[in-house]
Motif scaffolding. Structure first.
Motif, mmCIF file in Angstrom:
data_model
loop_
_atom_site.group_PDB
_atom_site.id
_atom_site.type_symbol
_atom_site.label_atom_id
_atom_site.label_comp_id
_atom_site.label_asym_id
_atom_site.label_seq_id
_atom_site.Cartn_x
_atom_site.Cartn_y
_atom_site.Cartn_z
ATOM 1 N N ARG A 24 13.736 113.170 40.586
ATOM 2 C CA ARG A 24 14.334 112.910 42.043
ATOM 3 C C ARG A 24 14.912 111.597 42.094
ATOM 4 O O ARG A 24 14.375 110.493 41.807
ATOM 5 C CB ARG A 24 13.575 113.168 43.226
ATOM 6 N N LEU A 25 16.386 111.455 42.269
ATOM 7 C CA LEU A 25 17.199 110.344 42.235
ATOM 8 C C LEU A 25 16.995 109.735 43.695
ATOM 9 O O LEU A 25 17.140 110.497 44.690
ATOM 10 C CB LEU A 25 18.404 110.466 41.954
ATOM 11 N N SER A 54 17.442 118.789 45.335
ATOM 12 C CA SER A 54 17.924 118.991 43.855
ATOM 13 C C SER A 54 17.075 117.809 43.077
ATOM 14 O O SER A 54 16.220 117.039 43.623
ATOM 15 C CB SER A 54 19.260 118.243 43.799
ATOM 16 N N HIS A 73 20.878 104.056 42.258
ATOM 17 C CA HIS A 73 19.678 105.080 42.381
ATOM 18 C C HIS A 73 18.559 104.621 42.020
ATOM 19 O O HIS A 73 18.643 104.076 40.396
ATOM 20 C CB HIS A 73 20.068 106.450 42.345
ATOM 21 N N HIS A 103 19.741 120.525 35.901
ATOM 22 C CA HIS A 103 19.660 120.627 37.359
ATOM 23 C C HIS A 103 18.631 121.636 37.974
ATOM 24 O O HIS A 103 18.999 122.813 37.494
ATOM 25 C CB HIS A 103 21.108 120.493 37.858
ATOM 26 N N GLU B 25 23.960 115.305 46.915
ATOM 27 C CA GLU B 25 22.753 115.839 46.614
ATOM 28 C C GLU B 25 21.626 114.763 46.561
ATOM 29 O O GLU B 25 20.543 114.759 46.435
ATOM 30 C CB GLU B 25 22.664 116.522 45.177
ATOM 31 N N TRP B 26 22.337 113.532 46.107
ATOM 32 C CA TRP B 26 21.531 112.554 45.999
ATOM 33 C C TRP B 26 21.463 111.173 46.967
ATOM 34 O O TRP B 26 21.084 110.028 46.643
ATOM 35 C CB TRP B 26 21.580 112.000 44.399
ATOM 36 N N SER B 27 22.264 111.284 47.821
ATOM 37 C CA SER B 27 22.480 110.359 48.806
ATOM 38 C C SER B 27 22.429 110.884 50.364
ATOM 39 O O SER B 27 22.864 112.017 50.384
ATOM 40 C CB SER B 27 23.907 109.657 48.548
ATOM 41 N N SER B 60 20.226 114.208 52.930
ATOM 42 C CA SER B 60 21.456 114.283 52.020
ATOM 43 C C SER B 60 22.254 115.479 52.548
ATOM 44 O O SER B 60 23.400 115.775 52.365
ATOM 45 C CB SER B 60 21.052 114.893 50.541
#
Lengths: 138, 111
Positions: A24-25, A54, A73, A103, B25-27, B60
């Protein structure tokens, strides 16, 4: 006697093995400092979503690849078995720019609905215990 | 004290407003004004009772996680983009309750 897969099994992709890791980022905002101790930890916001969360299969991506797309990240490594034990299912969900089948999305078991608060907490605790690369906090 | 709380809250709300509105998705993504209003309302709960100022962190999908922390206890409010809210009370890392009203959970936090 029906031997077919249950709804949970249909949603949970068996191609993603229990001995894999998911990444997970972690955005810098999701790694705040405690106002009293100054210690940083991943916040539950990293795993709160109205549909799904995700993640990337670590066997199919590299740290360099992640850093190329998301230089600030961090990366939290989530053992797949622990994710499933927290009551989640995992589905492959191809998305650019990641390699095929890299993904995935994490949802609540068995019906694939959004994660409940206790599951968000569990995933956050797993992530904090397995923070591989801390985010670059400004 | 009240002024400090007000400033801390406004600073966090301004940060959330400055986020990108694009889905990510990541932020964290920028919450709608409706979600920000809910976050403000929750954050101001209990200001009369020495309850600590919560942290407000974007998710997100444009939601907000509001978190009150005190010692080994914390209370989380997860605000989703549709305005729905789910709560969680935690002690020593273990979930204690996913139900109840915020006022009751904050009373428990201070107990």
């Amino acid at each position: 006697m029906g031997g077919g897969p249950t709804a949970s099994q249909q949603l949970d992709d068996p191609e993603v093995k229990d001995d894999e890791e998911l990444w997970r980022l972690i955005a810098p905002d999701w790694y705040p400092a405690d106002s009293s101790t100054g210690l940083r930890a991943i916040d539950e916001a990293a795993f709160s979503h109205n549909k799904q969360v995700s993640a990337l299969r670590s066997s199919l991506v590299t740290e360099a690849e992640v850093k190329r797309h998301f230089p600030n990240h961090g990366i939290a490594a989530l053992p797949v078995a622990a994710v499933r034990q927290s009551g989640c299912v995992i589905q492959i969900d191809d998305q650019p720019p990641w390699p095929t089948k890299a993904h995935v999305v994490i949802r609540k078991s068995p019906n694939g609905s959004r994660l409940k608060p206790a599951q968000i907490l569990a995933l956050t605790q797993i992530a904090n215990a397995n923070l591989r690369v801390p985010p670059n906090v400004p | 004290m009240q002024q400090h709380r007000h400033s801390a809250l406004e600073e966090q709300l301004a940060h959330l407003r400055a986020l990108s509105a694009a889905p990510a998705e990541w932020s964290p993504s920028r919450p709608t004004e409706k979600v920000l209003d809910i976050a403000r309302s929750l954050a101001e709960s209990g200001w009369h009772d020495d309850i600590p100022t919560p942290s407000l962190i974007g998710t997100s999908d444009g939601g907000v996680h509001v978190k009150w922390l005190r010692g080994s206890r914390h209370v989380s409010a997860f605000i989703f983009p549709d305005g729905s809210i789910e709560y969680l009370a935690v002690e020593n890392g273990h979930p204690v309750s996913e139900n109840g009203r915020l006022s009751e959970l904050l009373n428990w936090l201070m107990g």
